[in-house]
Design a protein around this motif. Structure first.
Motif, PDB file in Angstrom:
ATOM      1  N   THR A  58       0.864  -1.257   0.028  1.00 43.08           N
ATOM      2  CA  THR A  58       0.067   0.072  -0.050  1.00 43.08           C
ATOM      3  C   THR A  58       0.631   1.197   0.224  1.00 43.08           C
ATOM      4  N   HIS A  59       0.279   2.434  -0.079  1.00 44.82           N
ATOM      5  CA  HIS A  59       0.983   3.574  -0.267  1.00 44.82           C
ATOM      6  C   HIS A  59       2.256   3.722  -0.936  1.00 44.82           C
ATOM      7  N   SER A  60       1.895   3.520  -2.446  1.00 43.04           N
ATOM      8  CA  SER A  60       2.945   3.386  -3.443  1.00 43.04           C
ATOM      9  C   SER A  60       3.571   4.612  -3.563  1.00 43.04           C
ATOM     10  N   GLU A  61       3.115   5.713  -3.081  1.00 46.28           N
ATOM     11  CA  GLU A  61       3.743   7.198  -3.099  1.00 46.28           C
ATOM     12  C   GLU A  61       5.114   7.024  -2.298  1.00 46.28           C
ATOM     13  N   ARG A  62       5.180   5.876  -1.301  1.00 52.06           N
ATOM     14  CA  ARG A  62       6.333   5.897  -0.471  1.00 52.06           C
ATOM     15  C   ARG A  62       7.224   5.184  -1.236  1.00 52.06           C
ATOM     16  N   TYR A  63       7.271   4.801  -2.303  1.00 49.56           N
ATOM     17  CA  TYR A  63       8.158   3.897  -2.743  1.00 49.56           C
ATOM     18  C   TYR A  63       8.954   4.493  -4.238  1.00 49.56           C
ATOM     19  N   ALA A  64       9.901   4.422  -4.719  1.00 47.33           N
ATOM     20  CA  ALA A  64      10.485   4.880  -5.930  1.00 47.33           C
ATOM     21  C   ALA A  64      11.258   3.535  -6.657  1.00 47.33           C
ATOM     22  N   LEU A  65      11.692   3.813  -7.885  1.00 48.08           N
ATOM     23  CA  LEU A  65      12.377   2.801  -8.643  1.00 48.08           C
ATOM     24  C   LEU A  65      13.715   3.280  -8.693  1.00 48.08           C
ATOM     25  N   GLN A  66      14.783   2.356  -8.893  1.00 50.51           N
ATOM     26  CA  GLN A  66      16.148   2.601  -8.897  1.00 50.51           C
ATOM     27  C   GLN A  66      16.864   1.435 -10.007  1.00 50.51           C
ATOM     28  N   PHE A  67      17.671   2.039 -10.687  1.00 48.08           N
ATOM     29  CA  PHE A  67      18.583   1.132 -11.481  1.00 48.08           C
ATOM     30  C   PHE A  67      19.397   0.140 -10.396  1.00 48.08           C
ATOM     31  N   ALA A  68      19.209  -1.244 -10.638  1.00 45.11           N
ATOM     32  CA  ALA A  68      19.779  -2.221  -9.655  1.00 45.11           C
ATOM     33  C   ALA A  68      21.262  -2.119 -10.070  1.00 45.11           C
ATOM     34  N   ASP A  69      21.953  -1.671 -10.796  1.00 43.00           N
ATOM     35  CA  ASP A  69      23.286  -1.714 -11.064  1.00 43.00           C
ATOM     36  C   ASP A  69      23.829  -0.341 -11.120  1.00 43.00           C
TER      37      ASP A  69
END
Length: 734
Positions: A58-69
């Motif tokens: 829940t609360h997707s606004e608390r997450y972000a995407l990053q490059f794994a490398d």
């Protein structure tokens, strides 16, 4: 290598997706990775919600995407076009929440709590998105407080300085906003002993940035950091510490006024800095880094720059001191018995005698002041002549007396030659020119000798006399002789001899006959043989040899090269590595530390498909140098810059390079041109092709040595009147 197999087994992935859809994998700790088709037209917030829903978060606004490398940069709307097919991303805490959490850790009363927060902050500080969040929460002020308090002089201080430097590198906050107490505290860390070995280089690097960016704070650093302290750091056998100390030293010298710079350099030479550099840095067992080579170039340029005022000042005919110096020069060459014994001569007789002797000394005018009114070289030519007469009196007397006894038309004019030689040396050593931002072309000989410019003149003026005799020159040949001397000096300086004696040996071995031989060899290499049959043979060989050059260029790209990042503000320490994949389909690149071994292909986080490349740009057409000024100091930057434009979604993006050398520039631009299907048109390709053509042609013509090749092929004789001489195979032999 397993990623494509995983995708191939997924249903629905067999069809080619639209251009704005990429197939990627998303990871999260303790969860099964998701394989999704990312629609680049869809807002990131909507993509994040879908990803979170798949994991029941829940609360997707608390997450972000990053490059794994690599450096795990955050994905934003601005950089999302960098996501390519096969990219691996990870779901992490949103940058604002991460910054808030780490900021809380920085404010912790526990030293361990601050240490943990700093350990997480440092690797993220290089990301612009995260850095803005930290800076907006007064993170720089909090780091400044930790640095100023100095409660822990070990890991906490080192991490704080590193994080502070990383955040300031983004240019969001100006270096000029730093407070005086903060700068003074960092100065204390430079001046203190018994500290964590990682702290002094970081403190020196911070002060270098301050000095280069803020004249006012630079003056503070100059007054607070004793030169003796920098000399202490230079004497520590630690390359990183030596490099940072030399960087701050050259920054302080560049920011000083000409008078202050002269006093500083005089003091440094008195403290034997030159000898230390020569013995322990230039001749160190460890290879010298590019950064140190640049700072030695700057130090050499600034030291030679002290000669500029003399070079641009003409002789004052009303100056008693300068008139006396001219008389000293004359008397050292022609000791008149009447003068030495004290017996007087009449004024007219004395004046006539002096004028004749000045003529014999090689001045064009009876009044030598008129010769020295020319700038450059101005008074610098007089300084050189006096230095030669005082420090090599035998060679000086021999030069003058030897030419006095020759026929008039074969005299080598000492004064005229000295004036022109001084101009020539100023041009070859770039005296008075601004320092380049990237050059590393220092001369080891400069640090191996006191008064190196004057000593080089002493070698050059004797070389002039030697070459004059070899050429059997007359006064009309003066300019031709000076051209040969320029070539002799330039060729020898290009060899970078490590000492003056070695320079003397090499330049004297380069006789006029040897110069003619080298010129002829180079001319033959450039022109080749002009006979039509040879030209036809060369044309037939060209396609095969161009294919060989193309293969070599692509192999060089596969080996990879270490590039340096250059900002518009100053020379940077950061490095990045780029190479071509073995199948010639991808450019792979990523950041790396100086001194580290070349990375493997698997460890390079970024990829650029060759199929997405559109064009190759060079010089001033490159976007990363287009905004820079047009001064002389940026000329070499233009000559080494190149960029690749490529498709990033519906936009055009650029991958920017600054080649470490002209040769690397040629190799990379040739290789990239070959990948783009464009002709390889660099100077290096022309030279390589010419060398290969010359070698291959000589091998083909080896059996025809000393056989003249006609300009036109011999005529074909007419056919015979009958062909009865042909052998009839049907008749059996008896």
């Amino acid at each position: 290598m397993g990623r494509p197999h995983c995708m191939a087994r997924c249903p629905g992935w067999t069809m080619t997706p639209p251009r704005n859809v990429v197939k990627i994998a998303i990871q999260m700790r303790d969860a099964i990775p998701q394989l999704i088709q990312l629609d680049q037209a869809k807002p990131l917030a909507a993509v994040l919600k879908e990803v979170c829903d798949a994991w029941s978060l829940t609360h997707s606004e608390r997450y972000a995407l990053q490059f794994a490398d690599g450096h795990r940069r955050y994905i934003t709307e601005n950089n999302r076009a960098e996501i390519k097919n096969g990219s691996i991303l990870c779901l992490s805490t949103a940058p604002d929440l991460e910054a808030e959490q780490l900021f809380g850790g920085l404010q912790s009363d526990s030293r361990e709590g601050r240490r943990e927060a700093l350990r997480h902050l440092v690797p993220l500080a290089s990301d612009m998105t995260f850095a803005r969040e930290v800076i907006s929460r007064n993170g720089l002020q909090r780091l400044g407080t930790i640095i100023e308090d100095g409660d822990d002089l070990g890991e906490v201080l080192a991490l704080s300085l590193r994080a502070f430097l990383e955040l300031m590198e983004h240019g969001v906050v100006s270096w000029e906003t730093l407070s005086i107490p903060f700068v003074r505290k960092v100065v204390c860390y430079v001046n203190m002993n018994l500290m964590d070995a990682s702290v002094p280089p970081l403190a020196l690097g911070l002060l270098e940035s301050v000095t280069l960016s803020s004249p006012a704070l630079g003056q503070l650093v100059k007054s607070e950091v004793p030169l003796d302290r920098l000399l202490v750091h230079l004497q520590v056998m630690n390359q990183q510490l030596q490099t940072k100390a030399m960087a701050l030293l050259t920054a302080l010298l560049q920011g000083a006024s000409p008078v202050e710079r002269k006093h500083m350099l005089d003091y440094l030479w008195q403290r034997n800095l030159r000898q230390f550099i020569y013995k322990n840095i230039i001749h160190s067992a460890a290879p010298m880094g590019d950064e140190m080579a640049h700072h030695l170039y700057v130090l050499q340029a600034l030291t030679l720059g002290l000669l500029e005022p003399r070079m641009r000042t003409p002789l004052d005919p009303y100056s008693q001191e300068q008139r006396e110096q001219l008389q000293v020069l004359r008397q050292a060459a022609f000791e008149v018995e009447g003068e030495s014994s004290g017996t007087g001569l009449s004024a007219d007789r004395r004046r006539s005698l002096c004028a004749r002797e000045f003529r014999k000394l090689g001045f064009s005018n009876s009044n030598p002041a008129q010769d020295l009114e020319r700038v450059p070289p101005g008074l610098l030519a007089l300084d050189n002549m006096l230095y030669f007469s005082r420090n090599a009196p035998s060679a000086y007397s021999r030069f003058v007396l030897e030419n006095s006894s020759r026929e008039d038309k074969h005299e080598c004019p000492f004064a005229r030659g000295s004036i022109q030689l001084t101009v020539l040396l100023c041009e070859l050593l770039h005296v008075g020119e601004p320092c380049s931002e990237t050059a590393q072309d220092f001369s080891p000989m400069f640090f191996g000798q006191d008064q190196s410019f004057h000593e080089l003149f002493c070698v050059g003026i004797q070389l002039l006399n030697k070459t004059w005799k070899e050429m059997r020159a007359t006064q009309e040949d003066f300019d031709k002789v000076m051209q040969v001397v320029r070539e002799q000096l330039a060729r020898t300086l290009a060899l970078k001899p490590t000492s003056l004696e070695l320079f003397r040996t090499k330049v004297n071995a380069l006789t006029y006959g040897e110069v003619l031989r080298l010129r002829q060899t180079e001319r033959l290499h450039q022109e080749g043989t002009l006979a039509p049959p040879i030209l036809e043979l060369r044309e037939k060989l060209k396609p095969e040899l161009m294919g060989l050059i193309r293969q070599q260029r692509l192999l060089r790209l596969c080996e990879g090269t270490l590039f340096r990042k250059i900002s518009s503000r100053r020379r940077q320490d950061k490095l990045w590595f780029c190479c071509l994949s073995p199948n010639h389909k991808l450019l792979q690149y990523g950041d790396m530390e100086e001194g580290a071994s070349p990375p493997t292909l698997e460890s390079l986080p970024e990829q650029l498909p060759v199929a997405d490349m559109r064009a190759l740009l060079t010089g001033k057409d490159c976007p990363h140098v287009r905004e820079k000024g047009s001064g002389k100091q940026n000329k070499d930057l233009y000559e080494l810059a190149f960029s690749i434009s490529y498709d990033r979604g519906e936009e055009e993006a650029y991958l920017n390079f600054i080649a470490p050398s002209k040769r690397e520039f040629y190799l990379w631009t040739d290789g990239l041109s070959a990948l783009l299907g464009s002709p390889m048109s660099s100077e290096q390709t022309r030279l390589d092709l010419e060398q290969l053509l010359t070698m291959e042609t000589k091998l083909r013509l080896l059996e025809l040595e000393n056989v003249p090749i006609p300009e036109q092929p011999p005529p074909v004789p007419p056919p015979p009147t009958n062909f009865n001489f042909c052998y009839d195979c049907s008749i059996a032999e008896p």
